[in-house]
Design a protein around this motif. Structure first.
Motif: not given
Length: 294
Positions: A8-16
């Protein structure tokens, strides 16, 4: 304690979180914690001394403790009457729990909403932007919180000023009967430390700026302003008129036209001379008529 799965963390768009929409939401999350924690966890104390004419009746260390939510009318202390070792019970003045609890409540709800919004930004940002429902809801909630931070911060700032006055040792001393007697002497020993509460008010107005400023970035996500921000389409060059095209087709090089201008003069001179020679030859070399020749 639940742990977020690595997938789930890998799929997260943390660039936002690097753009203003997400970065300001992180700041709102932190400052909401600072606001309600500095106010809700406060406890203070001040100390006074009452010196009676009879030293045995004196009390040089009267401690008064108070804390959040500042129902000061329930806070009491005992002070000597300077008469035979008796004491009287006194209560502080004021109930400022409403403004303090309202401020803390707004801080807690702002913290919870910021947590939920950050989770949606990171893991469900595409669904958030789908049909503009997410940005519109986010815009409405952000506007409500901006207004609530304004009201709660202003109310708590007024409430804090009243708390400072009600817990001022110089003010409380005037309530003690023995301190109004000429032979007795009353003084403050320790003032309450209010730096934490002052900080909570500052954090409240910082949250107001953050939430009000974030309205613009959330509004941009709604797409309402997109048609007004598009660049105008490139304008096509107008077609040349037909007469202008024909003129251009027959137009010659200026040097060629200059040469053509000189040609008539040259040809006229040359041909005129030939014509004169022809005329002379006709007059001299050829007979004018057959009858004359005969």
């Amino acid at each position: 304690m639940s742990v977020v799965s690595p997938q789930l963390v890998a799929q997260g768009q943390f660039r936002v979180l690097k753009v203003p929409l997400g970065f300001i939401k992180v700041l709102q999350w932190f400052f909401a914690i600072f606001a309600f924690s500095t106010c809700g966890s406060y406890s203070g104390m001040f100390r006074m001394a009452v010196e009676c004419k009879n030293r045995t009746d004196s009390d040089l260390s009267i401690e008064v403790e108070f804390e959040y939510p500042f129902r000061l009318h329930q806070v009491h202390f005992d002070a000597p009457t300077c008469k035979g070792g008796n004491t009287d019970r006194y209560f502080l003045v004021g109930n400022y729990s409403s403004s303090a609890e309202f401020f803390v409540t707004i801080g807690v709800f702002a913290f919870l909403y910021s947590t939920a919004a950050l989770s949606i930004y990171v893991f469900f940002f595409e669904k958030y932007k789908e049909n503009n429902k997410g940005p519109l809801i986010d815009l409405g909630v952000t506007g409500v919180f901006a207004f609530m931070w304004l009201v709660s911060s202003a109310a708590w700032a007024k409430g804090l000023s009243d708390v400072k006055r009600a817990t001022d040792p110089d003010y409380v001393i005037t309530m003690i009967t023995a301190c109004n007697v000429k032979d007795n002497h009353c003084r403050e020993v320790h003032d309450p430390v209010m730096s934490g509460l002052n900080t909570s008010v500052a954090f409240g107005f910082i949250n107001l700026v953050l939430w009000a400023g974030n309205l613009w970035f959330v509004f941009k996500e709604t797409g309402i302003i997109a048609p007004f921000m598009r660049a105008p389409p490139p304008q096509e060059k107008p077609a040349a008129p037909a007469a202008y095209g024909q003129q251009g087709a027959y137009e010659q090089d200026p040097y060629a036209s200059n040469q053509g201008g000189y040609q008539p003069e040259y040809s006229q001179q040359g041909y005129n001379q030939d014509a004169e020679y022809g005329q002379g030859y006709g007059q001299q070399g050829a007979p004018t008529s057959f009858s004359n020749q005969m």
